[in-house]
Design an enzyme around this catalytic site. Structure first.
Site, PDB file in Angstrom:
ATOM      1  N   TYR A 128       0.767  -1.249   0.000  1.00 23.47           N
ATOM      2  CA  TYR A 128       0.000   0.000   0.000  1.00 23.47           C
ATOM      3  C   TYR A 128       0.800   1.302   0.000  1.00 23.47           C
ATOM      4  CZ  TYR A 128      -3.983  -3.050   0.736  1.00 23.47           C
ATOM      5  OH  TYR A 128      -4.942  -4.015   0.581  1.00 23.47           O
ATOM      6  N   PHE A 416     -10.517  -5.388  11.140  1.00 21.34           N
ATOM      7  CA  PHE A 416     -11.643  -5.105  10.238  1.00 21.34           C
ATOM      8  C   PHE A 416     -11.242  -5.429   8.806  1.00 21.34           C
ATOM      9  CE2 PHE A 416      -9.197  -1.256  11.051  1.00 21.34           C
ATOM     10  CZ  PHE A 416      -8.928  -0.748   9.791  1.00 21.34           C
TER      11      PHE A 416
HETATM   12  C1  COA Z   1      -2.607  -7.540  -3.314  1.00 20.17           C
HETATM   13  C2  COA Z   1      -3.551  -7.583  -4.525  1.00 20.17           C
HETATM   14  C3  COA Z   1      -4.902  -7.014  -4.103  1.00 20.17           C
HETATM   15  C4  COA Z   1      -2.932  -6.726  -5.629  1.00 20.17           C
HETATM   16  O1  COA Z   1      -3.866  -6.542  -6.701  1.00 20.17           O
HETATM   17  P1  COA Z   1      -3.398  -6.176  -8.190  1.00 20.17           P
HETATM   18  O2  COA Z   1      -4.637  -5.839  -8.953  1.00 20.17           O
HETATM   19  O3  COA Z   1      -2.526  -7.237  -8.707  1.00 20.17           O
HETATM   20  O4  COA Z   1      -2.565  -4.858  -7.978  1.00 20.17           O
HETATM   21  P2  COA Z   1      -2.158  -3.797  -9.124  1.00 20.17           P
HETATM   22  O5  COA Z   1      -2.080  -4.503 -10.441  1.00 20.17           O
HETATM   23  O6  COA Z   1      -3.038  -2.610  -9.054  1.00 20.17           O
HETATM   24  O7  COA Z   1      -0.702  -3.430  -8.606  1.00 20.17           O
HETATM   25  C5  COA Z   1      -0.235  -2.127  -8.461  1.00 20.17           C
HETATM   26  C6  COA Z   1       1.219  -2.188  -8.108  1.00 20.17           C
HETATM   27  O8  COA Z   1       1.371  -2.825  -6.832  1.00 20.17           O
HETATM   28  C7  COA Z   1       2.301  -3.892  -6.924  1.00 20.17           C
HETATM   29  N1  COA Z   1       1.834  -4.957  -6.031  1.00 20.17           N
HETATM   30  C8  COA Z   1       0.644  -5.546  -6.056  1.00 20.17           C
HETATM   31  N2  COA Z   1       0.576  -6.481  -5.093  1.00 20.17           N
HETATM   32  C9  COA Z   1       1.757  -6.476  -4.460  1.00 20.17           C
HETATM   33  C10 COA Z   1       2.301  -7.227  -3.391  1.00 20.17           C
HETATM   34  N3  COA Z   1       1.574  -8.191  -2.775  1.00 20.17           N
HETATM   35  N4  COA Z   1       3.571  -6.958  -2.994  1.00 20.17           N
HETATM   36  C11 COA Z   1       4.292  -5.980  -3.609  1.00 20.17           C
HETATM   37  N5  COA Z   1       3.819  -5.245  -4.637  1.00 20.17           N
HETATM   38  C12 COA Z   1       2.571  -5.496  -5.058  1.00 20.17           C
HETATM   39  C13 COA Z   1       2.244  -4.313  -8.385  1.00 20.17           C
HETATM   40  O9  COA Z   1       3.406  -4.993  -8.744  1.00 20.17           O
HETATM   41  C14 COA Z   1       2.057  -2.993  -9.078  1.00 20.17           C
HETATM   42  O10 COA Z   1       3.329  -2.349  -9.173  1.00 20.17           O
HETATM   43  P3  COA Z   1       3.691  -1.385 -10.403  1.00 20.17           P
HETATM   44  O11 COA Z   1       2.668  -0.267 -10.356  1.00 20.17           O
HETATM   45  O12 COA Z   1       5.057  -0.948 -10.079  1.00 20.17           O
HETATM   46  O13 COA Z   1       3.545  -2.243 -11.613  1.00 20.17           O
HETATM   47  C15 COA Z   1      -3.754  -9.023  -5.040  1.00 20.17           C
HETATM   48  O14 COA Z   1      -2.503  -9.583  -5.361  1.00 20.17           O
HETATM   49  C16 COA Z   1      -4.450  -9.958  -4.060  1.00 20.17           C
HETATM   50  O15 COA Z   1      -5.660 -10.134  -4.137  1.00 20.17           O
HETATM   51  N6  COA Z   1      -3.721 -10.599  -3.116  1.00 20.17           N
HETATM   52  C17 COA Z   1      -4.310 -11.546  -2.159  1.00 20.17           C
HETATM   53  C18 COA Z   1      -5.225 -10.900  -1.141  1.00 20.17           C
HETATM   54  C19 COA Z   1      -4.550  -9.790  -0.377  1.00 20.17           C
HETATM   55  O16 COA Z   1      -3.442  -9.921   0.088  1.00 20.17           O
HETATM   56  N7  COA Z   1      -5.280  -8.679  -0.234  1.00 20.17           N
HETATM   57  C20 COA Z   1      -4.817  -7.517   0.512  1.00 20.17           C
HETATM   58  C21 COA Z   1      -5.553  -7.475   1.809  1.00 20.17           C
HETATM   59  S1  COA Z   1      -4.997  -6.159   2.865  1.00 20.17           S
END
Ligand code: COA
Length: 416
Positions: A128, A416
């Protein structure tokens, strides 16, 4: 996301899409909760504050935010969006969907003016920061061994009547104790309504990690007033032939004052057949000073709440400052461009204002530095020493740092 990448419209989900939203949550978090858990959490989420992305008819992401009232330094509150349920389908990761949901959320808060601050608990800290969130609250994780390394009594801590109650039966009395603590500690939030009560007492087996049911113990003073409580579970441990080693897992522990708080801990540390008590407490918890052998408690700092300053003027004007501050800072915020520019913050223990200015800047920083320091858990001075803040007027950083500090460490009362 490149301009020719496919786009995935983002919007709240409908009643018909609720099962798909729940199924994606299970899939994204690798969990298998009962339907009643989905019903409870979906019921708590105002539908207009939910968000999902769609690939044609297919729901490919989940998210939302709860409207919270967050305690900030000075014993006042600010409306905050509590980000929750964030997942993106494994087949659609790294296509900018999380980015689109974050933008939808922050622009919504800004346009509606209903949440100058965003907060979340991150599954992975690396996710984030790019959206302007910064770690703002750490908890102290303690595993206190039973026995000689335990906790001494303090004056009055042995005078209370301890009473086991059904957690539901005791809930309102426990809430009164939490309420008595709420404005005194940044990061606290009220649990309003039956839904949040049910979330507080939820006891689904999938989330217990093998521990037993939720227990509740109250401490009452001579006139029957509830002055402290603990909710906890015990994980059985009889595999060591030498001694029983059941483990106490504390969910909530509060007292109205030090004596009642210590009474709760002495009860927890002295449960028969147990070997340890595990809990998360504020980073400045009195236990730090009261445990006979703090090292045996295996103290560990745990990253907890991530904070996003969404509307810098409203957010900074909402809190109070430990000492008088008058500082101009230059902020660069591409994700929330309405924050970009120069701002003058004037404030003290009684109030504050933050408004645009053309005066020269004293400090150059980003939203993450303000987010880290907002609840008083991290100092601006420490961020400056880490090279994260540029000081253009000598003394400005020290002045701002003293003002942002909170005498009481922030704490997040529930997940939450
Ligand atoms: C984390 C999650 C929501 C990311 O969604 P996503 O749609 O792939 O994210 P985006 O494509 O918008 O990524 C934006 C940027 O964040 C980075 N990013 C996304 N997830 C990341 C992670 N887990 N660790 C590090 N970087 C991450 C991407 O590489 C991308 O980087 P860039 O802009 O330099 O290319 C997804 O991987 C997921 O559902 N994970 C499992 C559930 C989870 O952990 N949810 C979070 C709960 S707090």
């Amino acid at each position: 996301m490149s301009s020719d990448a496919p786009s995935y419209p983002v919007r709240p989900f409908t009643d018909e899409e609720a099962p798909a939203f729940a199924a994606q949550l299970d899939f994204g978090f690798h969990e298998n909760p009962p339907q009643e858990a989905h019903d409870l959490w979906q019921g708590l989420l105002p539908r207009e504050r939910s968000v999902a992305a769609f690939d044609g008819d297919e729901l490919v992401s989940t998210g939302g935010d709860f409207p919270f009232e967050l305690t900030v330094p000075g014993g006042v509150t600010v409306p905050a969006g509590g980000v929750t349920m964030i997942t993106v389908k494994a087949t659609h990761r790294r296509r900018g969907i999380l980015t689109a949901m974050m933008r939808h959320q922050m622009h919504g808060w800004h346009e509606r003016g209903d949440a100058p601050v965003g907060i979340l608990l991150a599954s992975e800290p690396a996710i984030y920061g790019r959206f302007g969130y910064a770690l703002g609250v750490q908890h102290l994780s303690l595993t206190v061994p039973r026995g000689d390394n335990g906790l001494s009594a303090v004056a009055g801590s042995d005078k209370f009547r301890m009473r086991m109650v059904d957690p539901l039966e005791g809930y309102e009395r426990c809430q009164e104790v939490v309420e008595a603590n709420r404005l005194g500690r940044p990061g606290m939030m009220p649990r309003v309504g039956d839904g949040w009560r049910d979330a507080a007492l939820a006891d689904w087996e999938f989330a217990r990690d093998g521990a037993g049911p939720l227990r509740c113990v109250l401490a009452e003073d001579a006139d029957g007033t509830t002055v402290g409580f603990a909710r906890y579970r015990v994980k059985e441990g009889y595999n060591n032939p030498a001694r029983p080693e059941c483990k106490v897992r504390v969910k909530d522990v509060y007292g109205r004052d030090l004596a009642s708080y210590v009474a709760m801990w002495r009860f927890l540390c002295d449960l028969d057949l147990t070997s340890e008590v595990q809990a998360e407490v504020p980073a400045d918890d009195p236990l730090t000073f009261l445990l006979a052998d703090f090292r045996q408690a295996v103290p560990r700092l745990q990253d907890m709440l991530y904070v996003r300053i969404v509307d810098v003027d409203r957010a900074l004007a909402a809190r109070r400052y430990a000492t008088a501050v008058d500082v101009v800072f230059e902020l660069s915020d591409p994700f929330c461009p309405w924050n970009t520019g120069r701002w003058r913050l004037r404030g003290d223990a009684d109030g504050a204002e933050c408004s645009r200015t053309t005066d020269p800047a004293d400090l150059v920083l980003g939203p993450r530095e303000l987010g880290a320091a907002y609840l008083g858990g991290f100092s601006l001075g420490a961020l400056g020493r880490a090279g994260r803040i540029e000081e253009l007027r000598a003394g400005a950083l020290a002045q701002a740092s003293r003002a942002f500090v909170s005498d009481v460490a922030p704490f997040v009362p529930f997940g939450f």
